[in-house]
Every structure is written in structure tokens, then in C-alpha cells.
Design a protein around this motif. Structure first.
Motif, PDB file in Angstrom:
ATOM      1  N   GLU A 143      12.629  24.140  30.909  1.00 55.79           N
ATOM      2  CA  GLU A 143      11.611  23.101  31.496  1.00 55.79           C
ATOM      3  C   GLU A 143      10.434  23.284  30.203  1.00 55.79           C
ATOM      4  N   SER A 144      10.506  24.327  29.461  1.00 56.07           N
ATOM      5  CA  SER A 144       9.349  24.578  28.678  1.00 56.07           C
ATOM      6  C   SER A 144       9.540  24.000  27.431  1.00 56.07           C
ATOM      7  N   GLU A 145      10.392  23.004  27.070  1.00 54.72           N
ATOM      8  CA  GLU A 145      10.525  22.203  25.822  1.00 54.72           C
ATOM      9  C   GLU A 145       9.508  21.047  25.818  1.00 54.72           C
ATOM     10  N   PRO A 146       9.007  20.997  24.505  1.00 56.82           N
ATOM     11  CA  PRO A 146       8.198  19.621  24.318  1.00 56.82           C
ATOM     12  C   PRO A 146       8.769  18.764  24.735  1.00 56.82           C
ATOM     13  N   GLU A 147       8.065  17.487  25.358  1.00 53.41           N
ATOM     14  CA  GLU A 147       8.671  16.233  25.691  1.00 53.41           C
ATOM     15  C   GLU A 147       8.999  15.353  24.468  1.00 53.41           C
ATOM     16  N   SER A 148      10.051  14.744  24.614  1.00 51.79           N
ATOM     17  CA  SER A 148      10.469  13.950  23.368  1.00 51.79           C
ATOM     18  C   SER A 148      10.233  12.512  23.638  1.00 51.79           C
ATOM     19  N   GLY A 149       9.804  11.892  22.758  1.00 51.69           N
ATOM     20  CA  GLY A 149       9.576  10.310  22.984  1.00 51.69           C
ATOM     21  C   GLY A 149      10.572   9.409  23.298  1.00 51.69           C
ATOM     22  N   THR A 150      11.870   9.903  23.338  1.00 51.73           N
ATOM     23  CA  THR A 150      13.072   8.957  23.454  1.00 51.73           C
ATOM     24  C   THR A 150      13.813   9.260  24.926  1.00 51.73           C
ATOM     25  N   ARG A 151      12.993  10.111  25.671  1.00 49.31           N
ATOM     26  CA  ARG A 151      13.340  10.413  27.050  1.00 49.31           C
ATOM     27  C   ARG A 151      12.875   9.215  28.315  1.00 49.31           C
ATOM     28  N   LYS A 168      15.656  29.617  24.969  1.00 44.22           N
ATOM     29  CA  LYS A 168      16.905  29.708  25.599  1.00 44.22           C
ATOM     30  C   LYS A 168      17.120  31.289  25.831  1.00 44.22           C
ATOM     31  N   SER A 169      16.860  32.038  24.769  1.00 41.07           N
ATOM     32  CA  SER A 169      17.479  33.613  24.734  1.00 41.07           C
ATOM     33  C   SER A 169      16.550  34.180  25.725  1.00 41.07           C
ATOM     34  N   VAL A 170      15.178  33.915  25.876  1.00 37.16           N
ATOM     35  CA  VAL A 170      14.261  34.731  26.789  1.00 37.16           C
ATOM     36  C   VAL A 170      14.789  34.418  28.126  1.00 37.16           C
ATOM     37  N   GLY A 171      14.832  33.229  28.325  1.00 32.69           N
ATOM     38  CA  GLY A 171      15.145  32.443  29.735  1.00 32.69           C
ATOM     39  C   GLY A 171      16.412  33.129  30.145  1.00 32.69           C
ATOM     40  N   GLY A 172      17.219  33.061  29.323  1.00 32.73           N
ATOM     41  CA  GLY A 172      18.851  33.643  29.598  1.00 32.73           C
ATOM     42  C   GLY A 172      18.608  35.020  30.087  1.00 32.73           C
ATOM     43  N   LYS A 173      17.954  35.682  29.171  1.00 38.86           N
ATOM     44  CA  LYS A 173      17.710  37.335  29.634  1.00 38.86           C
ATOM     45  C   LYS A 173      17.317  37.396  30.993  1.00 38.86           C
ATOM     46  N   PHE A 174      16.182  36.559  31.397  1.00 39.80           N
ATOM     47  CA  PHE A 174      15.413  36.665  32.428  1.00 39.80           C
ATOM     48  C   PHE A 174      16.625  36.334  33.802  1.00 39.80           C
ATOM     49  N   ILE A 175      17.309  35.483  33.538  1.00 37.55           N
ATOM     50  CA  ILE A 175      18.566  35.012  34.480  1.00 37.55           C
ATOM     51  C   ILE A 175      19.323  36.174  34.710  1.00 37.55           C
ATOM     52  N   ILE A 176      19.977  36.729  33.517  1.00 38.81           N
ATOM     53  CA  ILE A 176      20.865  37.645  33.539  1.00 38.81           C
ATOM     54  C   ILE A 176      20.458  39.130  34.175  1.00 38.81           C
ATOM     55  N   TYR A 177      19.309  39.556  33.802  1.00 35.10           N
ATOM     56  CA  TYR A 177      18.784  40.704  34.235  1.00 35.10           C
ATOM     57  C   TYR A 177      18.405  40.424  35.772  1.00 35.10           C
ATOM     58  N   SER A 178      17.875  39.474  36.223  1.00 36.47           N
ATOM     59  CA  SER A 178      17.635  39.243  37.546  1.00 36.47           C
ATOM     60  C   SER A 178      18.998  39.165  38.296  1.00 36.47           C
ATOM     61  N   THR A 179      19.936  38.908  37.884  1.00 35.02           N
ATOM     62  CA  THR A 179      21.219  38.809  38.530  1.00 35.02           C
ATOM     63  C   THR A 179      21.765  40.195  38.812  1.00 35.02           C
ATOM     64  N   LEU A 180      21.795  40.690  37.448  1.00 33.91           N
ATOM     65  CA  LEU A 180      22.054  42.265  37.627  1.00 33.91           C
ATOM     66  C   LEU A 180      21.269  43.158  38.426  1.00 33.91           C
ATOM     67  N   LEU A 181      19.858  42.675  38.955  1.00 31.40           N
ATOM     68  CA  LEU A 181      19.189  43.422  39.610  1.00 31.40           C
ATOM     69  C   LEU A 181      19.431  43.459  41.153  1.00 31.40           C
ATOM     70  N   LEU A 182      20.408  42.445  41.542  1.00 34.76           N
ATOM     71  CA  LEU A 182      20.848  42.353  42.795  1.00 34.76           C
ATOM     72  C   LEU A 182      22.025  43.368  42.971  1.00 34.76           C
ATOM     73  N   SER A 212      10.534  29.237  19.288  1.00 33.74           N
ATOM     74  CA  SER A 212      11.286  28.251  18.928  1.00 33.74           C
ATOM     75  C   SER A 212      12.307  28.047  20.144  1.00 33.74           C
ATOM     76  N   PRO A 213      12.923  26.768  20.052  1.00 29.54           N
ATOM     77  CA  PRO A 213      13.780  26.517  21.242  1.00 29.54           C
ATOM     78  C   PRO A 213      14.899  27.317  21.658  1.00 29.54           C
ATOM     79  N   ALA A 214      15.448  27.885  20.514  1.00 27.22           N
ATOM     80  CA  ALA A 214      16.408  28.968  20.576  1.00 27.22           C
ATOM     81  C   ALA A 214      15.733  30.386  21.177  1.00 27.22           C
ATOM     82  N   GLN A 215      14.704  30.585  20.730  1.00 25.28           N
ATOM     83  CA  GLN A 215      14.062  32.030  21.449  1.00 25.28           C
ATOM     84  C   GLN A 215      13.802  31.532  22.844  1.00 25.28           C
TER      85      GLN A 215
END
Length: 85
Positions: free
Chosen positions: A75-83, A24-38, A19-22
Motif C-alpha cells: 500500500e505504500s507505493e506511489p499512486e500512478s496516474g493510470t489507476r 516488498k522485501s521489508v514488508g515480506g520480512k514483517f509478514i514472514i517473521y510475524s507468522t513465525l512468531l506464532l 525502492s519498490p523492491a525494498q
């Protein structure tokens, strides 16, 4: 190249099932963990272990993880017709 990466990640069956919330959660974890990796090479600098190879390796891993996390989260969200294009 960006479109190729986006298409490969967005068309992954695991990402499509999320789902879109998942996403965002998974992408956010990638971002946080990669930053902590530094923290690993920065700690090495404090302990006078100055190896250029270690720093370059961790920065490459960080950059790839940030790109992957951002593509999954934003970027992986489905494209909406109103964009507007």
C-alpha cells in the motif's frame, strides 16, 4: 482508519526512501517473521502451557505485524496516474 494507517506509514521518511523492491522485501520480512512468531504459543500448547494471556498477546502482535507488513509491501507505493478510481 485504513487511510490513516496508510498515510502514516507511507509518509514515513524511511519508507519513502525505499525502492519498490525494498518495500516488498521489508514488508515480506514483517509478514514472514510475524507468522513465525506464532510458533511460540503453538509450542507452548504442545508443552501443556495453556495460558490464554500468552495466546492473545501473540495473536495481537501477529495481527499488528501483518497489517504493518502488508501496508509497507503493497500500500505504500506511489499512486500512478493510470489507476482507475
Amino acid at each position: 482508519m485504513w487511510k490513516y494507517l496508510r498515510r502514516k506509514i507511507a509518509n514515513n521518511p524511511r519508507v519513502q526512501k525505499m525502492s519498490p523492491a525494498q518495500r516488498k522485501s521489508v514488508g515480506g520480512k514483517f509478514i514472514i517473521y510475524s507468522t513465525l512468531l506464532l510458533l511460540i504459543p503453538f509450542t507452548g500448547m504442545l508443552l501443556s502451557y495453556s495460558s490464554a494471556l500468552v495466546h492473545i498477546t501473540f495473536q495481537v502482535i501477529w495481527a499488528v505485524s501483518m497489517i504493518l507488513g502488508c501496508v509497507i509491501a503493497f500500500e505504500s507505493e506511489p499512486e500512478s496516474g493510470t489507476r482507475a478510481k
